[in-house]
Design a protein around this motif. Structure first.
Motif, PDB file in Angstrom:
ATOM      1  N   PRO A 182       8.374   2.795 -15.760  1.00 19.05           N
ATOM      2  CA  PRO A 182       8.707   2.066 -14.535  1.00 19.05           C
ATOM      3  C   PRO A 182       9.261   0.689 -14.886  1.00 19.05           C
ATOM      4  CG  PRO A 182       6.344   1.984 -14.927  1.00 19.05           C
ATOM      5  CD  PRO A 182       6.921   2.924 -15.963  1.00 19.05           C
ATOM      6  N   SER A 183      10.053   0.136 -13.995  1.00 23.56           N
ATOM      7  CA  SER A 183      10.585  -1.209 -14.187  1.00 23.56           C
ATOM      8  C   SER A 183      10.649  -1.886 -12.831  1.00 23.56           C
ATOM      9  CB  SER A 183      11.978  -1.163 -14.832  1.00 23.56           C
ATOM     10  OG  SER A 183      12.884  -0.437 -14.030  1.00 23.56           O
ATOM     11  N   PRO A 184      10.619  -3.208 -12.801  1.00 23.09           N
ATOM     12  CA  PRO A 184      10.653  -3.916 -11.514  1.00 23.09           C
ATOM     13  C   PRO A 184      12.046  -3.861 -10.895  1.00 23.09           C
ATOM     14  CG  PRO A 184      10.668  -5.483 -13.322  1.00 23.09           C
ATOM     15  CD  PRO A 184      10.498  -4.128 -13.936  1.00 23.09           C
ATOM     16  N   ALA A 185      12.238  -2.924 -10.020  1.00 21.45           N
ATOM     17  CA  ALA A 185      13.523  -2.737  -9.357  1.00 21.45           C
ATOM     18  C   ALA A 185      13.273  -2.067  -8.017  1.00 21.45           C
ATOM     19  CB  ALA A 185      14.451  -1.887 -10.218  1.00 21.45           C
ATOM     20  N   GLY A 186      14.185  -2.277  -7.073  1.00 20.34           N
ATOM     21  CA  GLY A 186      14.055  -1.646  -5.775  1.00 20.34           C
ATOM     22  C   GLY A 186      14.462  -2.588  -4.660  1.00 20.34           C
ATOM     23  N   TRP A 187      14.032  -2.285  -3.442  1.00 26.06           N
ATOM     24  CA  TRP A 187      14.385  -3.113  -2.284  1.00 26.06           C
ATOM     25  C   TRP A 187      13.672  -4.458  -2.366  1.00 26.06           C
ATOM     26  CZ3 TRP A 187      18.530  -1.514  -0.305  1.00 26.06           C
ATOM     27  CH2 TRP A 187      18.781  -0.179   0.027  1.00 26.06           C
ATOM     28  N   SER A 188      14.443  -5.539  -2.213  1.00 27.59           N
ATOM     29  CA  SER A 188      13.873  -6.881  -2.177  1.00 27.59           C
ATOM     30  C   SER A 188      14.422  -7.632  -0.974  1.00 27.59           C
ATOM     31  CB  SER A 188      14.214  -7.659  -3.456  1.00 27.59           C
ATOM     32  OG  SER A 188      13.602  -7.077  -4.586  1.00 27.59           O
ATOM     33  N   ILE A 189      13.632  -8.568  -0.484  1.00 29.45           N
ATOM     34  CA  ILE A 189      14.035  -9.380   0.665  1.00 29.45           C
ATOM     35  C   ILE A 189      14.527 -10.731   0.169  1.00 29.45           C
ATOM     36  CG2 ILE A 189      13.250 -10.457   2.807  1.00 29.45           C
ATOM     37  CD1 ILE A 189      11.101  -8.293   2.990  1.00 29.45           C
ATOM     38  N   SER A 190      15.669 -11.158   0.663  1.00 31.86           N
ATOM     39  CA  SER A 190      16.230 -12.435   0.230  1.00 31.86           C
ATOM     40  C   SER A 190      15.400 -13.591   0.774  1.00 31.86           C
ATOM     41  CB  SER A 190      17.678 -12.573   0.709  1.00 31.86           C
ATOM     42  OG  SER A 190      17.727 -12.857   2.100  1.00 31.86           O
ATOM     43  N   THR A 191      15.437 -14.678   0.048  1.00 33.01           N
ATOM     44  CA  THR A 191      14.705 -15.871   0.467  1.00 33.01           C
ATOM     45  C   THR A 191      15.214 -16.377   1.813  1.00 33.01           C
ATOM     46  OG1 THR A 191      14.340 -16.487  -1.845  1.00 33.01           O
ATOM     47  CG2 THR A 191      14.099 -18.228  -0.198  1.00 33.01           C
ATOM     48  N   GLU A 192      16.528 -16.330   1.994  1.00 34.03           N
ATOM     49  CA  GLU A 192      17.094 -16.793   3.257  1.00 34.03           C
ATOM     50  C   GLU A 192      16.614 -15.940   4.424  1.00 34.03           C
ATOM     51  OE1 GLU A 192      21.477 -17.543   5.338  1.00 34.03           O
ATOM     52  OE2 GLU A 192      21.312 -17.354   3.162  1.00 34.03           O
ATOM     53  N   ASP A 198       0.801  -1.218   0.000  1.00 31.72           N
ATOM     54  CA  ASP A 198       0.000   0.000   0.000  1.00 31.72           C
ATOM     55  C   ASP A 198       0.841   1.278   0.000  1.00 31.72           C
ATOM     56  OD1 ASP A 198      -2.771   0.851  -0.032  1.00 31.72           O
ATOM     57  OD2 ASP A 198      -2.351   1.815   1.888  1.00 31.72           O
ATOM     58  N   LEU A 199       2.153   1.123   0.178  1.00 31.53           N
ATOM     59  CA  LEU A 199       3.026   2.293   0.093  1.00 31.53           C
ATOM     60  C   LEU A 199       3.095   2.840  -1.332  1.00 31.53           C
ATOM     61  CD1 LEU A 199       6.075   1.076   2.238  1.00 31.53           C
ATOM     62  CD2 LEU A 199       4.453   2.878   2.868  1.00 31.53           C
ATOM     63  N   PHE A 200       2.828   1.977  -2.313  1.00 31.05           N
ATOM     64  CA  PHE A 200       3.076   2.317  -3.716  1.00 31.05           C
ATOM     65  C   PHE A 200       1.804   2.193  -4.547  1.00 31.05           C
ATOM     66  CE2 PHE A 200       6.560  -0.010  -1.735  1.00 31.05           C
ATOM     67  CZ  PHE A 200       7.515   0.987  -1.674  1.00 31.05           C
ATOM     68  N   GLU A 201       1.765   2.943  -5.621  1.00 30.58           N
ATOM     69  CA  GLU A 201       0.633   2.909  -6.531  1.00 30.58           C
ATOM     70  C   GLU A 201       0.971   1.990  -7.705  1.00 30.58           C
ATOM     71  OE1 GLU A 201      -3.141   3.639  -7.080  1.00 30.58           O
ATOM     72  OE2 GLU A 201      -2.137   5.092  -5.787  1.00 30.58           O
ATOM     73  N   ALA A 202       0.491   0.750  -7.648  1.00 28.93           N
ATOM     74  CA  ALA A 202       0.662  -0.202  -8.747  1.00 28.93           C
ATOM     75  C   ALA A 202       2.116  -0.398  -9.161  1.00 28.93           C
ATOM     76  CB  ALA A 202      -0.165   0.245  -9.952  1.00 28.93           C
ATOM     77  N   PRO A 203       2.964  -0.944  -8.284  1.00 27.36           N
ATOM     78  CA  PRO A 203       4.347  -1.230  -8.685  1.00 27.36           C
ATOM     79  C   PRO A 203       4.394  -2.315  -9.745  1.00 27.36           C
ATOM     80  CG  PRO A 203       3.872  -2.213  -6.549  1.00 27.36           C
ATOM     81  CD  PRO A 203       2.688  -1.352  -6.896  1.00 27.36           C
ATOM     82  N   PRO A 204       5.391  -2.300 -10.631  1.00 25.07           N
ATOM     83  CA  PRO A 204       5.471  -3.292 -11.710  1.00 25.07           C
ATOM     84  C   PRO A 204       5.545  -4.723 -11.174  1.00 25.07           C
ATOM     85  CG  PRO A 204       6.958  -1.465 -12.136  1.00 25.07           C
ATOM     86  CD  PRO A 204       6.457  -1.292 -10.740  1.00 25.07           C
ATOM     87  N   GLU A 205       4.932  -5.640 -11.922  1.00 22.42           N
ATOM     88  CA  GLU A 205       4.913  -7.039 -11.543  1.00 22.42           C
ATOM     89  C   GLU A 205       5.777  -7.873 -12.480  1.00 22.42           C
ATOM     90  OE1 GLU A 205       0.894  -8.331 -11.633  1.00 22.42           O
ATOM     91  OE2 GLU A 205       0.219  -6.936 -10.077  1.00 22.42           O
ATOM     92  N   VAL A 206       6.298  -8.971 -11.965  1.00 25.77           N
ATOM     93  CA  VAL A 206       6.972  -9.994 -12.756  1.00 25.77           C
ATOM     94  C   VAL A 206       6.257 -11.296 -12.466  1.00 25.77           C
ATOM     95  CG1 VAL A 206       9.101 -11.287 -13.143  1.00 25.77           C
ATOM     96  CG2 VAL A 206       9.205  -8.829 -12.745  1.00 25.77           C
ATOM     97  N   ASP A 207       5.738 -11.925 -13.501  1.00 33.14           N
ATOM     98  CA  ASP A 207       4.963 -13.158 -13.339  1.00 33.14           C
ATOM     99  C   ASP A 207       3.783 -12.946 -12.386  1.00 33.14           C
ATOM    100  OD1 ASP A 207       6.685 -14.535 -15.045  1.00 33.14           O
ATOM    101  OD2 ASP A 207       8.009 -15.140 -13.405  1.00 33.14           O
ATOM    102  N   GLY A 208       3.177 -11.757 -12.465  1.00 32.50           N
ATOM    103  CA  GLY A 208       2.014 -11.471 -11.651  1.00 32.50           C
ATOM    104  C   GLY A 208       2.306 -11.197 -10.197  1.00 32.50           C
ATOM    105  N   LYS A 209       3.572 -11.026  -9.850  1.00 32.20           N
ATOM    106  CA  LYS A 209       3.952 -10.810  -8.464  1.00 32.20           C
ATOM    107  C   LYS A 209       4.802  -9.551  -8.329  1.00 32.20           C
ATOM    108  CE  LYS A 209       4.114 -15.822  -7.688  1.00 32.20           C
ATOM    109  NZ  LYS A 209       4.973 -16.977  -7.309  1.00 32.20           N
ATOM    110  N   VAL A 210       4.682  -8.885  -7.173  1.00 34.16           N
ATOM    111  CA  VAL A 210       5.512  -7.721  -6.866  1.00 34.16           C
ATOM    112  C   VAL A 210       6.681  -8.188  -6.010  1.00 34.16           C
ATOM    113  CG1 VAL A 210       5.625  -5.472  -5.731  1.00 34.16           C
ATOM    114  CG2 VAL A 210       3.564  -6.128  -6.990  1.00 34.16           C
TER     115      VAL A 210
END
Length: 443
Positions: A315-325, A132-144
């Motif tokens: 816009p492109s899918p880029a930014g802060w991401s959380i690692s799986t680990e 909800d912080l963002f207005e429609a961030p880009p998706e990859v495979d239907g996921k943000v």
């Protein structure tokens, strides 16, 4: 002079929202983000630590993020953040892969090659309560997968007003041919027309993508997918002409030391008067002003041969991401989420944006002081007649290129210039390498 004016970005945010929505947004709901960082009851909170990694080749960006990290830890003493970022001449993708190989992949990571790392299982979806912080961030495979740190901003010519005046340049170019005429005038005064930080491979992308966007992506944003399917080719006339223009520009008008010049040297070379222009992004404005507060400079997008303006701006899918680990540790995830919310709080976020002259990605209105040069960039984004595009490696989905191809291609073009190669022959090499990398990735 780097004059500052106060700019309210609500209109710009509306434009960015429209673009994002048109590109396909995420309608998933999330809990409203609560601001954090009042420091209350910190003594009762469990101590937790996580690592962070981001592209630090640009000094202004590195300082802006580092300052935010420091401020966050001061307000949240129970959370310790270890910064793994390093300033090297290596490409950021290669740095991340090295960190992964030695078991040091960051818990919170600035992600630029999202699809590559998502497919490899290295990152997880952005938590729903942050959406909800963002207005429609880009998706990859239907996921943000990302908390977008900013919206892609236009790149263009940063020029010395004095150098232009000394060369008798009184008007900005309306076509690419007029831009070349300006280069001839500058060259005649004895100054190097353009400085390039070619020692850092990412810097090559600024000019490479200017020509690729004009020739290819402005008319066909799906060209990459056609190249992957072998329905398009680097040997096409439009690509060969574009890379010929690139080669001619570098051989005739770029400072001779470009291959040994670092990106972090370009601002000082410009303000010292050794070069008249730099083709780069808005993040350079602050660096230039800090290098010499009295240096007067302007900014504009270089038109194509027909006079059209095409810039990076989608816009492109880029930014802060959380690692799986990191996602396996609930305490760590909560701490990371606290940092992300803190990063995007208007007061903190405005400082980050102002430091690097960036365009906000959040729903909330952000106000910060900006320069007349940045206003040009904002006007380009807001202008519906300006075509918005992406760099060769920023497309995703079917238009994603092999992850190693970008750097290989930039190095190929460096060799093309240095060895005065035949453009058509070099583009054949590009086709061969592209196809080989597609096959290798499919195995």
């Amino acid at each position: 002079m780097f004059r500052k004016t106060l700019l309210k970005l609500s209109v710009l945010l509306l434009v960015a929202t429209t673009i994002l929505t048109a590109c396909g947004g995420n309608n998933a709901g999330g809990n409203p983000a609560n601001t954090t960082g009042n420091g209350a009851a910190d003594d009762a909170k469990k101590e937790v630590a996580f690592t962070i990694g981001y592209a630090s080749g640009d000094p202004a960006t590195k300082k802006a993020i580092a300052d935010t990290v420091k401020k966050f830890m001061e307000v949240n003493p129970h959370i310790k953040i270890k910064d793994l970022s390093e300033t090297t001449s290596s490409a950021y993708l290669d740095w991340l892969k090295t960190k992964d190989a030695v078991g040091e992949f960051p818990d919170l990571v600035e992600m630029r090659d999202t699809e590559v790392f998502a497919d490899a299982g290295k990152i997880v979806e952005l938590p729903a309560d942050l959406l909800d912080l963002f207005e429609a961030p880009p998706e990859v495979d239907g996921k943000v997968w990302n908390a977008p740190m900013q919206v892609n901003a236009p790149q263009g010519i940063i020029y010395s007003k004095k150098a232009y005046a000394d060369a008798g340049v009184t008007e900005l170019p309306k076509t690419y041919d007029e831009f070349i005429e300006i280069q001839e005038k500058l060259k005649a005064t004895g100054i190097s027309p353009i400085v390039v930080g070619g020692k850092d491979i990412f810097h090559m992308g600024f000019w490479v993508n200017k020509f690729l966007i004009d020739a290819v992506y402005a008319e066909d944003p799906d060209w990459n997918s056609k190249r992957t399917a072998q329905q398009a080719s680097f040997t096409e006339d439009k690509v060969v002409r574009a890379m010929t223009d690139f080669k001619d520009l570098f051989q005739k008008y770029v400072d001779k030391g470009w291959l040994s010049t670092g990106d972090n040297q370009t601002a000082s070379i410009l303000v010292s008067g050794k070069a008249a222009q730099l083709y780069s992004g808005t993040w350079m404005f602050t660096q230039i002003a800090e290098a010499d507060p009295n240096f007067e400079f302007g900014f504009y997008a270089v038109p194509d041969r027909e006079g059209k303006i095409n810039v990076i701006g989608l816009p492109s899918p880029a930014g802060w991401s959380i690692s799986t680990e990191a996602s396996q540790d609930a305490d760590k995830v909560e701490a990371i989420k606290e940092f992300i919310r803190f990063f995007f709080e208007p007061e903190n976020y405005s400082n980050y944006l102002a430091s690097i002259n960036a365009i906000p990605s959040t729903k909330a209105e952000v106000t910060y002081e900006t320069s007349e040069q940045m206003q040009v960039a904002l006007d380009l984004i807001a202008d519906p007649t300006v075509n918005k595009s992406l760099a060769i490696n920023n497309w995703w989905g079917d238009n994603l290129i092999p992850p190693q191809f970008r750097n290989w291609y930039y190095k190929l073009l460096q060799e093309l210039v240095v060895k005065d190669g035949d453009v058509a022959d070099y583009m054949k090499q590009a086709d061969t390498e592209y196809d080989n990398q597609v096959k290798a990735n499919a195995m």
